[in-house]
Design a protein around this motif. Structure first.
Motif, PDB file in Angstrom:
ATOM      1  N   VAL A 237       0.821  -1.218   0.000  1.00 51.98           N
ATOM      2  CA  VAL A 237       0.000   0.000   0.000  1.00 51.98           C
ATOM      3  C   VAL A 237       0.853   1.265   0.000  1.00 51.98           C
ATOM      4  O   VAL A 237       0.589   2.203  -0.762  1.00 51.98           O
ATOM      5  CB  VAL A 237      -0.966  -0.006   1.208  1.00 51.98           C
ATOM      6  CG1 VAL A 237      -1.779   1.280   1.237  1.00 51.98           C
ATOM      7  CG2 VAL A 237      -1.879  -1.220   1.151  1.00 51.98           C
ATOM      8  N   LYS A 238       1.874   1.306   0.850  1.00 54.63           N
ATOM      9  CA  LYS A 238       2.669   2.526   0.963  1.00 54.63           C
ATOM     10  C   LYS A 238       3.410   2.872  -0.328  1.00 54.63           C
ATOM     11  O   LYS A 238       3.362   4.030  -0.780  1.00 54.63           O
ATOM     12  CB  LYS A 238       3.649   2.409   2.135  1.00 54.63           C
ATOM     13  CG  LYS A 238       4.272   3.737   2.533  1.00 54.63           C
ATOM     14  CD  LYS A 238       5.029   3.596   3.850  1.00 54.63           C
ATOM     15  CE  LYS A 238       5.579   4.951   4.288  1.00 54.63           C
ATOM     16  NZ  LYS A 238       6.286   4.836   5.589  1.00 54.63           N
ATOM     17  N   PRO A 239       4.099   1.912  -0.981  1.00 54.96           N
ATOM     18  CA  PRO A 239       4.735   2.251  -2.261  1.00 54.96           C
ATOM     19  C   PRO A 239       3.717   2.618  -3.339  1.00 54.96           C
ATOM     20  O   PRO A 239       3.970   3.505  -4.157  1.00 54.96           O
ATOM     21  CB  PRO A 239       5.498   0.974  -2.631  1.00 54.96           C
ATOM     22  CG  PRO A 239       5.684   0.241  -1.362  1.00 54.96           C
ATOM     23  CD  PRO A 239       4.468   0.564  -0.542  1.00 54.96           C
ATOM     24  N   MET A 240       2.560   1.949  -3.366  1.00 55.02           N
ATOM     25  CA  MET A 240       1.572   2.271  -4.388  1.00 55.02           C
ATOM     26  C   MET A 240       0.966   3.641  -4.155  1.00 55.02           C
ATOM     27  O   MET A 240       0.625   4.347  -5.109  1.00 55.02           O
ATOM     28  CB  MET A 240       0.482   1.209  -4.446  1.00 55.02           C
ATOM     29  CG  MET A 240      -0.464   1.457  -5.604  1.00 55.02           C
ATOM     30  SD  MET A 240      -1.407   0.047  -6.103  1.00 55.02           S
ATOM     31  CE  MET A 240      -2.607   0.877  -7.175  1.00 55.02           C
ATOM     32  N   TYR A 241       0.839   4.028  -2.893  1.00 58.74           N
ATOM     33  CA  TYR A 241       0.354   5.373  -2.586  1.00 58.74           C
ATOM     34  C   TYR A 241       1.243   6.432  -3.242  1.00 58.74           C
ATOM     35  O   TYR A 241       0.765   7.464  -3.715  1.00 58.74           O
ATOM     36  CB  TYR A 241       0.319   5.567  -1.069  1.00 58.74           C
ATOM     37  CG  TYR A 241       0.081   6.995  -0.643  1.00 58.74           C
ATOM     38  CD1 TYR A 241      -1.201   7.542  -0.675  1.00 58.74           C
ATOM     39  CD2 TYR A 241       1.135   7.803  -0.228  1.00 58.74           C
ATOM     40  CE1 TYR A 241      -1.426   8.854  -0.295  1.00 58.74           C
ATOM     41  CE2 TYR A 241       0.917   9.120   0.150  1.00 58.74           C
ATOM     42  CZ  TYR A 241      -0.362   9.639   0.109  1.00 58.74           C
ATOM     43  OH  TYR A 241      -0.581  10.946   0.470  1.00 58.74           O
ATOM     44  N   GLU A 242       2.529   6.167  -3.271  1.00 58.11           N
ATOM     45  CA  GLU A 242       3.478   7.095  -3.890  1.00 58.11           C
ATOM     46  C   GLU A 242       3.201   7.261  -5.383  1.00 58.11           C
ATOM     47  O   GLU A 242       3.365   8.351  -5.938  1.00 58.11           O
ATOM     48  CB  GLU A 242       4.896   6.566  -3.671  1.00 58.11           C
ATOM     49  CG  GLU A 242       6.002   7.477  -4.175  1.00 58.11           C
ATOM     50  CD  GLU A 242       7.369   6.860  -3.935  1.00 58.11           C
ATOM     51  OE1 GLU A 242       8.242   6.992  -4.818  1.00 58.11           O
ATOM     52  OE2 GLU A 242       7.566   6.228  -2.867  1.00 58.11           O
ATOM     53  N   LEU A 243       2.763   6.174  -6.030  1.00 62.91           N
ATOM     54  CA  LEU A 243       2.536   6.206  -7.477  1.00 62.91           C
ATOM     55  C   LEU A 243       1.126   6.629  -7.849  1.00 62.91           C
ATOM     56  O   LEU A 243       0.920   7.334  -8.843  1.00 62.91           O
ATOM     57  CB  LEU A 243       2.800   4.815  -8.087  1.00 62.91           C
ATOM     58  CG  LEU A 243       4.182   4.209  -7.902  1.00 62.91           C
ATOM     59  CD1 LEU A 243       4.271   2.884  -8.671  1.00 62.91           C
ATOM     60  CD2 LEU A 243       5.276   5.159  -8.370  1.00 62.91           C
ATOM     61  N   ALA A 244       0.137   6.161  -7.075  1.00 62.21           N
ATOM     62  CA  ALA A 244      -1.262   6.367  -7.484  1.00 62.21           C
ATOM     63  C   ALA A 244      -2.172   6.477  -6.265  1.00 62.21           C
ATOM     64  O   ALA A 244      -2.975   5.579  -5.984  1.00 62.21           O
ATOM     65  CB  ALA A 244      -1.711   5.204  -8.366  1.00 62.21           C
ATOM     66  N   PRO A 245      -2.077   7.569  -5.510  1.00 61.91           N
ATOM     67  CA  PRO A 245      -2.857   7.696  -4.274  1.00 61.91           C
ATOM     68  C   PRO A 245      -4.364   7.678  -4.489  1.00 61.91           C
ATOM     69  O   PRO A 245      -5.114   7.296  -3.590  1.00 61.91           O
ATOM     70  CB  PRO A 245      -2.401   9.039  -3.703  1.00 61.91           C
ATOM     71  CG  PRO A 245      -1.856   9.794  -4.877  1.00 61.91           C
ATOM     72  CD  PRO A 245      -1.245   8.758  -5.765  1.00 61.91           C
ATOM     73  N   ASN A 246      -4.815   8.076  -5.676  1.00 63.07           N
ATOM     74  CA  ASN A 246      -6.253   8.149  -5.933  1.00 63.07           C
ATOM     75  C   ASN A 246      -6.791   6.954  -6.711  1.00 63.07           C
ATOM     76  O   ASN A 246      -7.967   6.950  -7.104  1.00 63.07           O
ATOM     77  CB  ASN A 246      -6.583   9.446  -6.686  1.00 63.07           C
ATOM     78  CG  ASN A 246      -6.277  10.676  -5.847  1.00 63.07           C
ATOM     79  OD1 ASN A 246      -6.584  10.721  -4.658  1.00 63.07           O
ATOM     80  ND2 ASN A 246      -5.644  11.667  -6.448  1.00 63.07           N
ATOM     81  N   PHE A 247      -5.948   5.957  -6.931  1.00 65.98           N
ATOM     82  CA  PHE A 247      -6.413   4.739  -7.589  1.00 65.98           C
ATOM     83  C   PHE A 247      -7.464   4.072  -6.704  1.00 65.98           C
ATOM     84  O   PHE A 247      -7.298   3.962  -5.490  1.00 65.98           O
ATOM     85  CB  PHE A 247      -5.247   3.782  -7.830  1.00 65.98           C
ATOM     86  CG  PHE A 247      -5.625   2.528  -8.571  1.00 65.98           C
ATOM     87  CD1 PHE A 247      -5.602   2.493  -9.959  1.00 65.98           C
ATOM     88  CD2 PHE A 247      -6.017   1.384  -7.887  1.00 65.98           C
ATOM     89  CE1 PHE A 247      -5.963   1.344 -10.652  1.00 65.98           C
ATOM     90  CE2 PHE A 247      -6.380   0.234  -8.560  1.00 65.98           C
ATOM     91  CZ  PHE A 247      -6.354   0.214  -9.953  1.00 65.98           C
TER      92      PHE A 247
END
Length: 272
Positions: A237-247
């Motif tokens: 979750v944390k790395p993906m938040y960096e890339l796409a927080p609104n996904f």
């Protein structure tokens, strides 16, 4: 880009409930809960006919068991693929469906291809971990365009904790493969990197997971997408938040930002 569009209309009064044996999947029966009604069968029939039309294939080569149309707790609709087939116009990574009832059931399905939106998790806790991640990203770039790479974070092992800590990151790619084909490519890369599957959740030189394939929900004998435990795994979750927080998670409808907030709040409460 729109890949396919289909719609269908069914006269509910002409539907025989016995059709449910042919039309409904086990997932749809469980999702309905109570008595299977003509309206429910008619709606699923219309949705699946719309889907086949959107594939530009019709029923030929397809089965009503290939896909389930399910309702979330709030009643909203989503599709679950049991067998993914590209449209004759190409791959799609988003599916949109709507259904209305009166004396007729009217359904529309749209298949869409958006740039990227395929997210992979990478983890490693053996050998030169930074080098493992770099080599894996290089191999990924040979089969698909790598659009973005998150920062690398270090976390304690999950599930089986008596092992070295992991380095993890998330990448977004433009997939040239259908979901099951992509899985096979990722397994091949793992083998080339020296991964040997001996113990569930055990140490590994590299671990590749399909976290999301657009908004597709897939449940087959070999693949589950979104990743079945994404919302509990901070190292995804944390790395993906960096890339796409609104996904938006296609089942829970929570954004990655909301999922991260919930995880961090839970962690904070457990420490207090």
């Amino acid at each position: 880009m729109i890949i396919g569009l289909g719609n269908d209309i069914v006269d509910i009064s002409r539907v025989d409930e016995k059709l449910q044996r042919r039309i409904l999947t086990e997932e749809e029966r469980k999702n309905k809960g109570g008595k299977i009604t003509k309206e429910y069968v008619a709606g699923r029939f219309a949705l699946k006919e719309s889907y086949f039309k959107a594939l530009l294939r019709g029923l030929s080569g397809n089965s009503f068991q290939d896909i389930s149309f399910l309702n979330r707790i709030d009643g909203s609709l989503y599709a679950m693929h049991h067998r993914y087939k590209p449209s004759r116009n190409g791959l799609y990574n988003y599916i949109h469906a709507s259904l209305s009832h009166d004396s007729f059931a009217f359904a529309t399905v749209v298949l869409e291809k958006l740039h990227g939106k395929v997210f992979l998790g990478i983890g490693t806790n053996l050998g030169n971990r930074e080098e493992n991640i770099q080599k894996t990203i290089e191999k990924l770039s040979e089969i698909s365009k790598v659009l973005s790479v998150s920062s690398i974070i270090e976390t304690e092992a999950y599930g089986k904790t008596d092992q070295p800590s992991f380095l993890n990151c998330v990448v977004e790619i433009e997939s040239n493969f259908a979901p099951d084909e992509l899985l096979n490519e990722l397994l091949r890369i793992e083998r080339e990197m020296g991964r040997v599957r001996i113990e569930k959740w055990g140490p590994r030189i590299i671990d590749l997971d399909i976290l999301f394939y657009g908004n597709l929900v897939i449940k087959s004998d070999v693949l589950t997408v979104p990743h079945y435990d994404f919302e509990n795994r901070i190292f995804f979750v944390k790395p993906m938040y960096e890339l796409a927080p609104n996904f938006v998670h296609p089942v829970s409808l929570k954004t990655v930002r909301e999922i991260l907030d919930e995880l961090e709040n839970k962690a904070s409460k457990s420490k207090s």
